[in-house]
Design an enzyme around this catalytic site. Structure first.
Site, PDB file in Angstrom:
ATOM      1  N   LYS A  29      15.655  22.616 -11.154  1.00 56.23           N
ATOM      2  CA  LYS A  29      15.109  21.239 -11.279  1.00 56.23           C
ATOM      3  C   LYS A  29      15.998  20.160 -12.115  1.00 56.23           C
ATOM      4  CE  LYS A  29      11.248  20.207 -10.643  1.00 56.23           C
ATOM      5  NZ  LYS A  29       9.822  20.163 -10.785  1.00 56.23           N
ATOM      6  N   GLU A  53       9.447   9.218 -16.986  1.00 52.10           N
ATOM      7  CA  GLU A  53       7.901   9.390 -17.064  1.00 52.10           C
ATOM      8  C   GLU A  53       7.239   9.042 -18.410  1.00 52.10           C
ATOM      9  OE1 GLU A  53       7.359  13.532 -14.417  1.00 52.10           O
ATOM     10  OE2 GLU A  53       8.787  13.577 -16.011  1.00 52.10           O
ATOM     11  N   HIS A  78       0.928  -1.334  -0.070  1.00 56.73           N
ATOM     12  CA  HIS A  78      -0.156   0.136  -0.169  1.00 56.73           C
ATOM     13  C   HIS A  78       0.899   1.358  -0.152  1.00 56.73           C
ATOM     14  CE1 HIS A  78      -3.382  -2.713   1.382  1.00 56.73           C
ATOM     15  NE2 HIS A  78      -2.327  -3.224   1.998  1.00 56.73           N
ATOM     16  N   SER A 138      14.046  22.286 -16.364  1.00 55.52           N
ATOM     17  CA  SER A 138      12.959  22.878 -16.416  1.00 55.52           C
ATOM     18  C   SER A 138      13.258  24.334 -17.200  1.00 55.52           C
ATOM     19  CB  SER A 138      12.223  23.281 -15.066  1.00 55.52           C
ATOM     20  OG  SER A 138      11.508  24.336 -15.170  1.00 55.52           O
TER      21      SER A 138
END
Ligand code: ARG
Length: 495
Positions: A304, A311, A177, A298
């Site tokens: 960043k 992704e 979980h 970024s």
């Protein structure tokens, strides 16, 4: 590879002019030329140019068989074979312009052959239809694609096993979980993925084995009256045998579904791993650091370092699942035998292949270049009372307590620790004894993550010694898969 050259070639030269080609294969039946809107919906050359190599291999096998069976004269066979070699050469080098008015790769090849060798070219299509031709081409392509993906998966498995070897005793929290559950080792976690990708390999190998029956000779749908030898063409193209039923031969796309389904499952595995890497590399976890060259900046936030590659691996599962759904839907309710619907079978397969091949390559690089922050992982391994089960197990073993009772007592201890804002291991021996009289120092020792992991020696468990054994076993099983992969029909280049 060559397919790239073939793609660029649509802007190349030769293969006649548009006007003269438009009616070339409409035969004697038509008065009207095809409407340009028909051409737009009907033409598949924009994507099936990727079947050029397979199409010509199929034609060479077919014409060879026609010659040996005495259906075509040797002189025609030689002329056709020589011509086909040249057509392939032209297509691969980008010298032939493939035309949409010639619909598809099959017609384009035949048209170019006819330009090159004249009327003999018209004999190639004896005892054959585009229906069995395209099924054969597509099977050959899918077989090669499975082999290519399988080789890439083998590399990925190795990357994971190498990491597992190095981190057989690197502690980390195991989750259920997404809550800390019990400590495990990072090596053990890597090997979980190695298992998934080895199952994928097995599925591709099985799919390639299952598809390996040759549809050529089924002709349009009913077979042919010519005395062809289907065993011969099957053999020449590396198939195990000819397909059994001519109607099924031209309408079956199970092999493409197999490929798409296996690819969808593999994509789900890649996506899960990608997701874990994204989470683990976040500042809140800091378990791993991705190789800098696989992260992106970024445009606004100078600080960043985003996990774009992972992704996109995670997201590409979407289109790969979608491709399976596309083909299932195309096939649903389709009456036997061939329908032009079946032309819609290729793009989903091409796309799944391209997407998956890229994702596997990216993931292999990510895994290989992954920096593991062992210290942070180890620190987190004992979080959230992750060794509570170890204490309960100790009470069962040492105090002969029923597990349910031990579970209840440790639950109360957890509540107390939470109230005090400390870990289970920080509770004093006296406090522990208040809850169960028999508890001693040994019980406190089992509360460390290190002890917890080392004690899980059951087969397939996370104990470092077991992980080492499992890594060796994974390496061996992966090599065994390599071995059975080598025994399969090799790709067209080798025959
Ligand atoms: N381009 C077609 C396809 O991909 C080839 C088969 C055409 N057959 C036909 N009967 N029109 O399916």
């Amino acid at each position: 590879m060559e397919e790239k050259a073939i793609q660029e070639m649509t802007t190349g030269a030769t293969n006649g002019s548009g006007q003269e080609n438009a009616g070339r294969f409409r035969g004697g039946r038509y008065e009207q030329a095809a409407a340009s809107i028909l051409e737009r919906i009907n033409a598949s050359i924009g994507f099936d140019h990727r079947l050029a190599k397979q199409d010509i291999a199929g034609s060479v096998a077919h014409v060879t068989m026609l010659g040996r069976q005495g259906i075509l004269a040797d002189a025609d066979v030689e002329r056709i074979q020589g011509g086909l070699d040249q057509v392939l050469d032209e297509i691969i080098s980008g010298r032939t312009k493939l035309l949409p008015e010639l619909e598809d790769i099959h017609m384009n090849v035949e048209a170019r052959l006819s330009d090159l060798i004249g009327p003999s070219a018209g004999r190639l299509h004896t005892a054959r239809s585009r229906n069995d031709q395209v099924a054969t081409d597509f099977k050959l392509w899918t077989r090669e694609a499975s082999e290519t993906i399988d080789v890439a998966l083998s590399e990925l498995v190795l990357a994971l096993v190498d990491k597992a070897d190095r981190h057989a005793d690197t502690l980390m929290p195991g989750f259920t979980h997404l809550q800390c559950a019990q400590p495990v080792t990072f090596g053990h976690h890597c090997l979980a993925y190695a298992e998934m990708f080895m199952r994928d390999r097995d599925r591709y190998l099985q799919g390639a084995r299952r598809l390996n029956e040759c549809p050529l000779g089924a002709a349009a749908l009913a077979g042919t009256s010519f005395p062809i030898d289907r065993d011969m063409t099957a053999r020449l193209l590396g198939f195990d045998r000819p397909t059994a039923n001519s109607l099924d031969s031209v309408s079956d796309r199970d092999f493409a579904l197999d490929f798409l389904a296996t690819s969808a499952i593999a994509a789900s595995h890649l996506s899960r791993l990608a997701e874990e890497l994204v989470i683990w590399s976040s500042a809140q976890f800091r378990f791993v650091t991705m190789p800098e060259e696989l992260t992106a900046g970024s445009s606004i936030m100078p600080q960043k370092r985003n996990p774009d590659a992972a992704e996109l691996v995670r997201a590409k599962s979407g289109r790969i699942y979608g491709n399976l759904m596309t083909l299932l839907t195309v096939l649903k309710g389709l009456p036997l035998a061939y329908g032009k619907d079946l032309q819609e079978d290729k793009e989903p397969v091409f796309d799944s292949f391209d997407s998956l091949a890229l994702c596997i390559e990216v993931m292999t690089a990510l895994v290989r270049g992954l920096e593991v922050n062992s210290r942070v992982m180890k620190q987190a391994a004992g979080d959230q009372h992750s060794t509570a089960t170890d204490l309960a197990d100790w009470m069962v073993r040492t105090l002969d307590m029923p597990f349910r009772e031990a579970h209840g007592i440790v639950g109360q201890l957890v509540r107390l620790a939470d109230q005090r804002g400390c870990g289970l291991a920080d509770l004093s021996l006296d406090t522990l004894r208040d809850f169960a009289a028999g508890i001693n120092e040994e019980a406190q020792a089992v509360l460390t993550a290190q002890y917890s992991v080392e004690s899980r020696k059951s087969m397939g468990g996370t104990a470092p010694a077991q992980v080492q054994v499992a890594a060796n076993s994974a390496r061996q099983r992966n090599a065994a898969l390599d071995e059975s992969a080598r025994a399969r029909p090799s790709n067209m280049e080798n025959r």
